[in-house]
Enzyme design. Sequence first.
Site, PDB file in Angstrom:
ATOM      1  N   CYS A  18       0.802  -1.218   0.000  1.00 22.19           N
ATOM      2  CA  CYS A  18       0.000   0.000   0.000  1.00 22.19           C
ATOM      3  C   CYS A  18       0.831   1.261   0.000  1.00 22.19           C
ATOM      4  CB  CYS A  18      -0.962  -0.020   1.189  1.00 22.19           C
ATOM      5  SG  CYS A  18      -2.279  -1.251   1.028  1.00 22.19           S
ATOM      6  N   ASP A  68      -8.742  -4.166  -4.666  1.00 22.22           N
ATOM      7  CA  ASP A  68      -7.460  -3.730  -4.093  1.00 22.22           C
ATOM      8  C   ASP A  68      -6.359  -4.642  -4.624  1.00 22.22           C
ATOM      9  OD1 ASP A  68      -5.423  -2.662  -2.346  1.00 22.22           O
ATOM     10  OD2 ASP A  68      -7.035  -2.046  -1.001  1.00 22.22           O
TER      11      ASP A  68
END
Length: 330
Positions: A18, A68
Site C-alpha cells: 500500500c 485492491d
Amino acid sequence: MTETATYRLTQYAHGGGCACKIPPGELEAMVAGLVGDGSPELLVGLDAGDDAAAVRISGGTAVISTADFFTPVVDDPFDWGRIAAANALSDVYAMGGRPVVAVNLLCWPREVLPTELVREALRGGAEIGRRAGCPVAGGHSVDDPEPKYGMAVTGVAAPDDLLRNDAGRAGLPLSLTKPLGIGVLNARHKATGEVFEQAVAAMTELNDRAAAAALGAGARCATDVTGFGLLGHLLKLVRASGVSAVLDAAAVSYLDGAREAVRDGYVSGGTRRNLAWVRPHCDMSGIDEPEALLLADAQTSGGLLVAGEVPGAPVVGELVPRGEHLVVVR
C-alpha cells in the site's frame, strides 16, 4: 534452493504494498468531480472516502464492492498472495460486511518472471479465501512491466449495520486493532532482504473478528488503516464525521523492530507523503519526527480504527467536537 527462492520479488517493483498508492491529496483531486451520485440505493459512495461502496439491493441487504491490488510487499510469492488477499478482504470487513465472492486481479511481467511465482501468489490468495469462507472464482490478468496482485471482492451487510467514515460522534473512544510498523519493516525488507515474520503475521491476519467485535459493541464508524497511515485514515474519518480527534501517541502499539527501522532510515516515500499531507491539519507539537513518521507509516493490510471500544484492542484516543485542528496528537 527452490526456484521461487532465487527471485526477490520486491526488486521488480518501484514500491511495495500500500506504500505504492497514489498520494492521498492527488487522489482526492482526481475524484473530486465524481462525488455526489444521487442514486437512492447507493448507501456509501465516493463522498466520504470509505473503504468500499455499498448499495441496497433489498430492504435487508446491502452489497459491498471493492477492489485492491498492489506490487510485491515481500519477496516470498505465497506470502505476497496471502497479504494481498487479506488486504482486499479487509475493505469488506471495515464496512461491517461479510465477503461472499472474490476474483483475482493479476498483472505479470511474463517474459521476466517465471509462472511458478504466479502459481504461488495465486495459491496464497486462495488459501486466505478459504480461511475467510469466501470463494475465489477466476479473475483477470494482463502482461505488465511490474508484478501486481490483488482481488475484487463482493460482500453483504445489513444496511443499518454498515461501518462508515461519516458516523463518528464526539465523545466516542478510538480503538486500533493491530499494531503499527508494517510499512517501515517492509521498507527494511525491500532494502536488505531481512524477513520480519511479525510483519507477515500481522498482514495475513484477517480483520473478520475485529469487525465482528466492533459490531457487537455497537460501533457504526470505522475504517481500516492501510496506505495513508493511521494519521491519514483518522483525518479522513474526522473530516467526514464533522469532528476532531485527540490521539494518545503513547497508547499506540508497534511491531517489534519498527522504531529501529525508522531510526535506521527505512521510511518509504509513501509514508513521507502521508505525513506531508496530514501535517497542515494536525497539531503534532507534542511528538518528535520519528514518532510522527510512525503514525503516518503506510500500512499494508493493517487493522481497524474504530470509533468505539473494541474488546481486546487498545484505546488510542477519542473523538471530540470540531476544533482548530482536525487531529491533535499528545
